[in-house]
Design a protein around this motif. Structure first.
Motif, mmCIF file in Angstrom:
data_model
loop_
_atom_site.group_PDB
_atom_site.id
_atom_site.type_symbol
_atom_site.label_atom_id
_atom_site.label_comp_id
_atom_site.label_asym_id
_atom_site.label_seq_id
_atom_site.Cartn_x
_atom_site.Cartn_y
_atom_site.Cartn_z
ATOM 1 N N MET A 20 0.868 -1.358 0.040
ATOM 2 C CA MET A 20 0.238 0.325 -0.495
ATOM 3 C C MET A 20 1.248 1.217 -0.186
ATOM 4 S SD MET A 20 -3.435 -0.388 -0.388
ATOM 5 C CE MET A 20 -2.838 -2.280 -1.725
ATOM 6 N N LEU A 21 2.288 1.417 0.374
ATOM 7 C CA LEU A 21 2.640 2.224 0.490
ATOM 8 C C LEU A 21 3.581 3.250 -0.746
ATOM 9 C CD1 LEU A 21 4.111 4.355 2.741
ATOM 10 C CD2 LEU A 21 6.087 2.966 2.596
ATOM 11 N N LYS A 22 3.570 1.700 -1.413
ATOM 12 C CA LYS A 22 4.340 1.124 -3.466
ATOM 13 C C LYS A 22 2.885 2.720 -3.637
ATOM 14 C CE LYS A 22 5.881 1.014 -7.303
ATOM 15 N NZ LYS A 22 7.420 1.768 -7.292
ATOM 16 N N LEU A 23 1.436 1.769 -3.164
ATOM 17 C CA LEU A 23 0.553 2.418 -3.957
ATOM 18 C C LEU A 23 -0.047 3.631 -3.672
ATOM 19 C CD1 LEU A 23 -1.724 -0.433 -4.593
ATOM 20 C CD2 LEU A 23 -0.657 0.562 -5.865
ATOM 21 N N SER A 24 0.604 4.550 -2.164
ATOM 22 C CA SER A 24 0.052 5.889 -1.839
ATOM 23 C C SER A 24 0.547 6.709 -2.331
ATOM 24 C CB SER A 24 0.436 5.702 0.208
ATOM 25 O OG SER A 24 1.925 5.695 -0.166
ATOM 26 N N ASP A 25 1.691 6.868 -3.506
ATOM 27 C CA ASP A 25 2.270 7.925 -3.989
ATOM 28 C C ASP A 25 2.471 8.920 -2.834
ATOM 29 O OD1 ASP A 25 3.146 9.605 -6.352
ATOM 30 O OD2 ASP A 25 0.860 10.166 -6.260
ATOM 31 N N GLY A 26 3.375 8.544 -2.239
ATOM 32 C CA GLY A 26 3.947 9.324 -1.008
ATOM 33 C C GLY A 26 2.799 10.042 0.048
ATOM 34 N N LEU A 27 2.027 8.343 0.189
ATOM 35 C CA LEU A 27 1.338 8.695 1.369
ATOM 36 C C LEU A 27 0.116 10.019 0.835
ATOM 37 C CD1 LEU A 27 3.512 8.436 4.738
ATOM 38 C CD2 LEU A 27 1.213 6.928 2.874
ATOM 39 N N THR A 28 0.439 10.299 -0.620
ATOM 40 C CA THR A 28 -0.851 11.396 -0.862
ATOM 41 C C THR A 28 -2.468 10.777 -1.374
ATOM 42 O OG1 THR A 28 0.047 11.567 -3.352
ATOM 43 C CG2 THR A 28 0.748 12.848 -1.893
ATOM 44 N N MET A 29 -2.203 9.277 -1.538
ATOM 45 C CA MET A 29 -4.054 8.517 -1.864
ATOM 46 C C MET A 29 -4.176 8.683 -1.040
ATOM 47 S SD MET A 29 -3.762 9.290 -5.833
ATOM 48 C CE MET A 29 -4.576 7.480 -6.277
ATOM 49 N N LEU A 30 -5.359 8.711 -0.083
ATOM 50 C CA LEU A 30 -6.545 8.714 1.022
ATOM 51 C C LEU A 30 -6.526 6.732 0.797
ATOM 52 C CD1 LEU A 30 -7.357 9.864 3.578
ATOM 53 C CD2 LEU A 30 -9.965 9.371 2.373
ATOM 54 N N LEU A 31 -7.326 5.924 0.635
ATOM 55 C CA LEU A 31 -7.207 5.010 0.658
ATOM 56 C C LEU A 31 -5.993 3.421 1.028
ATOM 57 C CD1 LEU A 31 -10.711 3.741 -1.307
ATOM 58 C CD2 LEU A 31 -10.467 3.819 0.968
ATOM 59 N N PRO A 32 -5.214 4.072 0.528
ATOM 60 C CA PRO A 32 -3.402 3.334 0.080
ATOM 61 C C PRO A 32 -2.802 3.777 1.737
ATOM 62 C CG PRO A 32 -3.746 3.569 -2.071
ATOM 63 C CD PRO A 32 -4.641 4.338 -1.039
ATOM 64 N N SER A 33 -3.370 5.202 1.913
ATOM 65 C CA SER A 33 -2.702 5.816 2.688
ATOM 66 C C SER A 33 -3.188 4.789 4.089
ATOM 67 C CB SER A 33 -2.895 7.303 3.377
ATOM 68 O OG SER A 33 -1.825 8.076 1.881
ATOM 69 N N ALA A 34 -4.364 4.915 4.165
ATOM 70 C CA ALA A 34 -4.912 4.710 4.839
ATOM 71 C C ALA A 34 -4.679 2.741 5.716
ATOM 72 C CB ALA A 34 -6.601 4.576 5.298
ATOM 73 N N GLY A 35 -4.670 2.125 3.942
ATOM 74 C CA GLY A 35 -4.069 0.502 4.336
ATOM 75 C C GLY A 35 -2.858 0.770 4.752
ATOM 76 N N VAL A 36 -1.863 1.822 4.426
ATOM 77 C CA VAL A 36 -0.770 1.493 5.559
ATOM 78 C C VAL A 36 -0.395 1.634 7.266
ATOM 79 C CG1 VAL A 36 1.656 2.725 5.740
ATOM 80 C CG2 VAL A 36 0.968 2.562 3.218
ATOM 81 N N THR A 71 8.003 -9.191 -0.299
ATOM 82 C CA THR A 71 8.077 -7.822 -0.417
ATOM 83 C C THR A 71 9.082 -7.524 -2.768
ATOM 84 O OG1 THR A 71 7.961 -7.252 1.249
ATOM 85 C CG2 THR A 71 8.148 -5.690 -0.432
ATOM 86 N N ALA A 72 10.001 -8.212 -2.081
ATOM 87 C CA ALA A 72 11.067 -8.769 -3.377
ATOM 88 C C ALA A 72 10.083 -9.347 -4.128
ATOM 89 C CB ALA A 72 12.092 -9.026 -3.019
ATOM 90 N N LEU A 73 9.074 -10.342 -4.026
ATOM 91 C CA LEU A 73 8.379 -10.974 -5.010
ATOM 92 C C LEU A 73 7.698 -10.287 -5.364
ATOM 93 C CD1 LEU A 73 8.754 -14.224 -3.507
ATOM 94 C CD2 LEU A 73 9.686 -14.238 -6.127
ATOM 95 N N ILE A 74 7.129 -10.045 -4.491
ATOM 96 C CA ILE A 74 5.355 -8.615 -5.368
ATOM 97 C C ILE A 74 6.089 -7.618 -5.617
ATOM 98 C CG2 ILE A 74 3.839 -7.248 -4.493
ATOM 99 C CD1 ILE A 74 3.563 -8.877 -2.183
#
Length: 115
Positions: A20-36, A71-74
């Motif tokens: 989710m950290l990768k998907l959060s775009d520097g913690l600027t996207m709400l849902l992925p940031s909440a997932g983090v 994480t490397a595999l993902i």
């Protein structure tokens, strides 16, 4: 056995949070940031429960090693990150290190802390 169930959940939470950290775009996207936040909170909570019965060095070696390897595999699967021979060798060495730490802890006498 219950400690290893909590450890497994903790690893899954950590991998989820890192993804989710990768998907959060520097913690600027709400849902992925909440997932983090959720994933790391779950991970550390379950790790703390695991440590009631599993030795710290063993639990942390498994937690960090499995998290790093998975994480490397993902990263390779989801984002096409490089997955070279050196990366595979590194993962094998991580797994070997986990086995070494686990086997050495069962052979040594453990002292009670602060006594």
């Amino acid at each position: 056995m219950r400690g290893y169930v909590f450890l497994t959940i903790s690893i899954a939470g950590e991998i989820f949070a890192t993804t989710m950290l990768k998907l959060s775009d520097g913690l600027t996207m709400l849902l992925p940031s909440a997932g983090v936040v959720f994933g790391y909170a779950l991970s550390f909570y379950c790790l703390s429960l695991c440590l009631k019965t599993v030795p710290l060095s063993q639990a942390y070696a498994i937690w960090s090693g499995a998290g790093t390897a998975l994480t490397a595999l993902i990263g390779a699967i989801l984002w096409g990150e490089a997955f070279s021979t050196m990366k595979i060798l590194g993962i094998i060495l991580i797994i070997g290190g986990i086995f070494a730490l686990n086997s050495s802890s069962s052979e040594e006498t453990v002292k009670e802390p602060f006594h």
